[in-house]
Design a protein around this motif. Structure first.
Motif, PDB file in Angstrom:
ATOM      1  N   GLY A 370       4.150  13.805  18.840  1.00  0.00           N
ATOM      2  CA  GLY A 370       4.482  14.348  20.161  1.00  0.00           C
ATOM      3  C   GLY A 370       5.953  14.560  20.404  1.00  0.00           C
ATOM      4  N   ILE A 371       6.768  14.550  19.350  1.00  0.00           N
ATOM      5  CA  ILE A 371       8.210  14.740  19.507  1.00  0.00           C
ATOM      6  C   ILE A 371       8.513  16.221  19.744  1.00  0.00           C
ATOM      7  CG2 ILE A 371      10.466  14.502  18.372  1.00  0.00           C
ATOM      8  CD1 ILE A 371       9.189  12.246  16.684  1.00  0.00           C
ATOM      9  N   GLY A 372       9.236  16.523  20.816  1.00  0.00           N
ATOM     10  CA  GLY A 372       9.633  17.893  21.120  1.00  0.00           C
ATOM     11  C   GLY A 372       8.578  18.706  21.862  1.00  0.00           C
ATOM     12  N   ILE A 373       7.436  18.121  22.185  1.00  0.00           N
ATOM     13  CA  ILE A 373       6.353  18.885  22.826  1.00  0.00           C
ATOM     14  C   ILE A 373       6.729  19.309  24.247  1.00  0.00           C
ATOM     15  CG2 ILE A 373       3.949  18.834  23.577  1.00  0.00           C
ATOM     16  CD1 ILE A 373       4.369  18.975  20.557  1.00  0.00           C
ATOM     17  N   ASP A 374       7.357  18.424  25.019  1.00  0.00           N
ATOM     18  CA  ASP A 374       7.767  18.786  26.380  1.00  0.00           C
ATOM     19  C   ASP A 374       8.776  19.935  26.364  1.00  0.00           C
ATOM     20  OD1 ASP A 374       6.115  16.911  27.521  1.00  0.00           O
ATOM     21  OD2 ASP A 374       7.675  15.375  27.689  1.00  0.00           O
ATOM     22  N   GLU A 375       9.710  19.883  25.404  1.00  0.00           N
ATOM     23  CA  GLU A 375      10.688  20.963  25.287  1.00  0.00           C
ATOM     24  C   GLU A 375      10.009  22.269  24.904  1.00  0.00           C
ATOM     25  OE1 GLU A 375      10.866  18.013  23.992  1.00  0.00           O
ATOM     26  OE2 GLU A 375      12.807  17.089  24.452  1.00  0.00           O
ATOM     27  N   LEU A 376       8.997  22.193  24.046  1.00  0.00           N
ATOM     28  CA  LEU A 376       8.261  23.389  23.648  1.00  0.00           C
ATOM     29  C   LEU A 376       7.534  24.007  24.841  1.00  0.00           C
ATOM     30  CD1 LEU A 376       7.160  25.375  21.572  1.00  0.00           C
ATOM     31  CD2 LEU A 376       5.375  23.696  21.005  1.00  0.00           C
ATOM     32  N   LYS A 377       6.943  23.185  25.682  1.00  0.00           N
ATOM     33  CA  LYS A 377       6.250  23.692  26.870  1.00  0.00           C
ATOM     34  C   LYS A 377       7.213  24.465  27.772  1.00  0.00           C
ATOM     35  CE  LYS A 377       2.626  20.124  27.097  1.00  0.00           C
ATOM     36  NZ  LYS A 377       2.091  18.981  27.883  1.00  0.00           N
ATOM     37  N   GLN A 378       8.410  23.917  27.943  1.00  0.00           N
ATOM     38  CA  GLN A 378       9.397  24.598  28.779  1.00  0.00           C
ATOM     39  C   GLN A 378       9.838  25.917  28.154  1.00  0.00           C
ATOM     40  OE1 GLN A 378      10.192  23.744  31.910  1.00  0.00           O
ATOM     41  NE2 GLN A 378       8.649  22.156  31.601  1.00  0.00           N
ATOM     42  N   MET A 379       9.929  25.949  26.826  1.00  0.00           N
ATOM     43  CA  MET A 379      10.307  27.193  26.144  1.00  0.00           C
ATOM     44  C   MET A 379       9.233  28.262  26.337  1.00  0.00           C
ATOM     45  SD  MET A 379      12.013  25.898  22.546  1.00  0.00           S
ATOM     46  CE  MET A 379      12.412  27.556  21.997  1.00  0.00           C
ATOM     47  N   ILE A 380       7.961  27.851  26.344  1.00  0.00           N
ATOM     48  CA  ILE A 380       6.863  28.798  26.566  1.00  0.00           C
ATOM     49  C   ILE A 380       6.998  29.437  27.941  1.00  0.00           C
ATOM     50  CG2 ILE A 380       4.371  29.005  26.886  1.00  0.00           C
ATOM     51  CD1 ILE A 380       4.077  26.733  24.791  1.00  0.00           C
ATOM     52  N   LEU A 381       7.238  28.612  28.965  1.00  0.00           N
ATOM     53  CA  LEU A 381       7.381  29.139  30.328  1.00  0.00           C
ATOM     54  C   LEU A 381       8.612  30.027  30.453  1.00  0.00           C
ATOM     55  CD1 LEU A 381       6.477  26.011  32.498  1.00  0.00           C
ATOM     56  CD2 LEU A 381       4.978  27.861  31.762  1.00  0.00           C
ATOM     57  N   SER A 382       9.726  29.582  29.863  1.00  0.00           N
ATOM     58  CA  SER A 382      10.971  30.349  29.965  1.00  0.00           C
ATOM     59  C   SER A 382      10.861  31.693  29.262  1.00  0.00           C
ATOM     60  CB  SER A 382      12.134  29.549  29.359  1.00  0.00           C
ATOM     61  OG  SER A 382      12.339  28.342  30.062  1.00  0.00           O
ATOM     62  N   SER A 383      10.078  31.745  28.184  1.00  0.00           N
ATOM     63  CA  SER A 383       9.976  32.982  27.401  1.00  0.00           C
ATOM     64  C   SER A 383       9.373  34.129  28.208  1.00  0.00           C
ATOM     65  CB  SER A 383       9.145  32.744  26.136  1.00  0.00           C
ATOM     66  OG  SER A 383       7.779  32.523  26.444  1.00  0.00           O
ATOM     67  N   VAL A 384       8.532  33.808  29.203  1.00  0.00           N
ATOM     68  CA  VAL A 384       7.907  34.858  30.027  1.00  0.00           C
ATOM     69  C   VAL A 384       8.636  35.045  31.354  1.00  0.00           C
ATOM     70  CG1 VAL A 384       5.655  34.537  28.977  1.00  0.00           C
ATOM     71  CG2 VAL A 384       6.225  33.235  31.031  1.00  0.00           C
ATOM     72  N   GLY A 385       9.777  34.383  31.522  1.00  0.00           N
ATOM     73  CA  GLY A 385      10.585  34.577  32.719  1.00  0.00           C
ATOM     74  C   GLY A 385      10.327  33.603  33.836  1.00  0.00           C
ATOM     75  N   TYR A 386       9.516  32.570  33.580  1.00  0.00           N
ATOM     76  CA  TYR A 386       9.230  31.570  34.622  1.00  0.00           C
ATOM     77  C   TYR A 386      10.407  30.621  34.758  1.00  0.00           C
ATOM     78  CZ  TYR A 386       7.024  27.671  37.077  1.00  0.00           C
ATOM     79  OH  TYR A 386       6.724  26.672  37.968  1.00  0.00           O
ATOM     80  N   LYS A 387      10.806  30.370  35.991  1.00  0.00           N
ATOM     81  CA  LYS A 387      11.904  29.443  36.261  1.00  0.00           C
ATOM     82  C   LYS A 387      11.459  28.456  37.327  1.00  0.00           C
ATOM     83  CE  LYS A 387      15.410  32.949  35.248  1.00  0.00           C
ATOM     84  NZ  LYS A 387      16.546  33.732  35.781  1.00  0.00           N
TER      85      LYS A 387
END
Length: 465
Positions: A370-387
């Protein structure tokens, strides 16, 4: 459209202890009065609107079907703008069907899909964009999609479109006034100022149109395809993202042969993750079928997680990436997995080099731990323009494809106006294109519409709404 008839329908779904039956139309109070007996024998037609009454539904021979609570609304102060009655009864299938049957005997017709909301639109209680938002509220599965629909039904979006329409009408009236005085060669609209105003209107319409890419994702969720070579840890990553053992995990390559998918809510946004078969050359027929479905999933996804073993050579990663044939509006994140296993296989320089090589965001994770999973989730949201900092409940974001198409039509018409101003065309030609832009904006709110459009929109509503 026949709004003269009185209609009824069950307004609640299956399950639960209580059901609600809606009745709307000129005959609704009389029809319910004919089957309802209040505890003080008072007639509903003699009561005020916004009142609640306890009593019994009885059949034609006086037998009690159920004890109910009846809520009374008098026109125009109701959801539909007509007289309305809502009957809250016990949720027995027999009771619900019997009440609907008794209403039918007393001249009440079954409601069609979305007919209550259609009547609300026809009677001026909602404009068309607000009516569409009713269906969006019912279908919302995340806080963000709910907030967007609530803002639309409260009229924030309608006010924005109404403001743009008012500006176009003002410009149009000035040009038409010139036509009335054409023989005197009077110019009521200074062409330089007119161009500035039209450019400002176009910028606002473009902003709304461009918001659809994000709005569609926020409304319907983010489809995320997890792809990569066999045994890169895709199934393990899916399980960790979902926080459950959804997919079987094995060290044997090629064990995932069919699509495995599930959804999870991330910061109020619904994300639908799809674990796919590993991409490789194989003679296994079933595995090849799974790989074919992998590429189909890639084509439908908004975000692609390219999962790689952290020890994979950069050239191999690039080879898989080049074989995916991605669209410009898709977003890819390179996920270097198993950083717990190969601690010496990654460095800051390598990640920087891989970012330059692929021109994509790169993250290292350990799906196993589970290392880096929270950061990955945020990258998914940011990639589509979600802030996270944006309050989506108060921002005007287009979520409806019909509206997006109408805005696109308005932009084309506005572009013709600007070109016409540059070519110094006459006011009557400019006015024609302004009318076209106005027509498109009016279609959004229903100021201009057709019966075919209304049928198409409300056919997707549930019965009882």
């Amino acid at each position: 459209m026949n709004n003269s008839k009185t209609i009824s329908a069950l307004a609640t779904g299956e399950g639960g202890a209580i059901a609600v039956i809606r009745v709307s139309g000129a005959n609704s109070v009389t029809a319910v009065d004919s089957i309802f007996t209040g505890i003080k024998n008072k007639k509903l037609e003699d009561q005020k609107g916004f009142t609640v009454h306890y009593g019994f539904i009885k059949n034609s021979v006086g037998e009690v079907v159920d004890d109910v609570i009846v809520t009374l609304f008098k026109a125009p102060n109701s959801y539909t703008g007509e007289d309305m009655v809502e009957i809250s009864c016990h949720a027995s299938g027999y009771i619900k069907n019997e009440i609907l049957r008794l209403l039918a005997v007393n001249g009440v017709d079954p409601a069609g899909a979305g007919e209550f909301t259609l009547r609300a639109f026809m009677n001026g209680k909602l404009d068309l964009s607000q009516a569409e938002a009713v269906a969006d509220i019912i279908a919302s599965e995340s806080k963000v999609s709910h907030d967007l629909a609530v803002n639309q039904i409260r009229g924030g979006y309608s006010e924005e479109i109404g403001g743009l329409r008012a500006k176009l009408i003002e410009l149009l009236s000035l040009l038409e006034l010139e036509l009335d005085f054409s023989e005197e060669d009077v110019e009521f609209a200074d062409r330089r100022e007119l161009k500035e105003l039209v450019q400002k209107i176009e910028a606002k319409i473009l902003s709304l149109k461009d918001s659809f890419a994000l709005g569609n994702i926020l409304k319907n969720g983010i489809p995320v395809a997890i792809v990569g070579n066999p045994n890169a840890g895709k199934s393990t990553l899916l399980n960790k993202l979902l926080n459950e053992d959804k997919a079987l995990v094995s060290d044997i390559p090629g064990t995932t042969r069919d699509l495995i998918e599930d959804s999870v809510n991330i910061n109020g946004v619904q994300c639908r993750f799809i674990d796919t078969a590993g991409i490789r050359e194989t003679e296994d027929m079933l595995e090849n079928m799974g790989i074919k479905r992998t590429f189909e999933s890639i084509g439908k996804a908004s975000v692609i997680l390219l999962v790689c073993d952290i020890a994979d050579a950069d050239e191999n990663i690039l080879k898989v990436l080049n074989g995916m044939d991605l669209r410009d509006n898709q977003h890819t994140i390179v996920v270097l997995n198993k950083n717990d296993k190969y601690k010496n296989a990654v460095s800051a320089n390598r990640i920087t080099g891989l970012k330059k090589l692929t021109n994509l965001p790169v993250i290292t994770v350990s799906a196993k731990y589970g290392i880096g999973i929270d950061e990955l989730k945020q990258m998914i949201l940011s990639s589509v323009g979600y802030k996270n900092v944006i309050d989506y409940s108060s921002n005007i974001i287009v979520t409806n494809s019909r509206h997006s198409q109408a805005l696109s039509g308005a932009v084309v018409a506005i572009d013709r106006v600007l070109s016409g101003l540059d070519m110094e065309l006459s006011g009557d030609l400019l006015a024609e294109d302004l009318r076209t832009a106005l027509h498109y904006l009016s279609e959004i709110t229903g100021d201009i519409t057709s019966e075919d459009i209304l049928k198409s929109i409300f056919a997707n509503f549930c019965i009882g709404k």
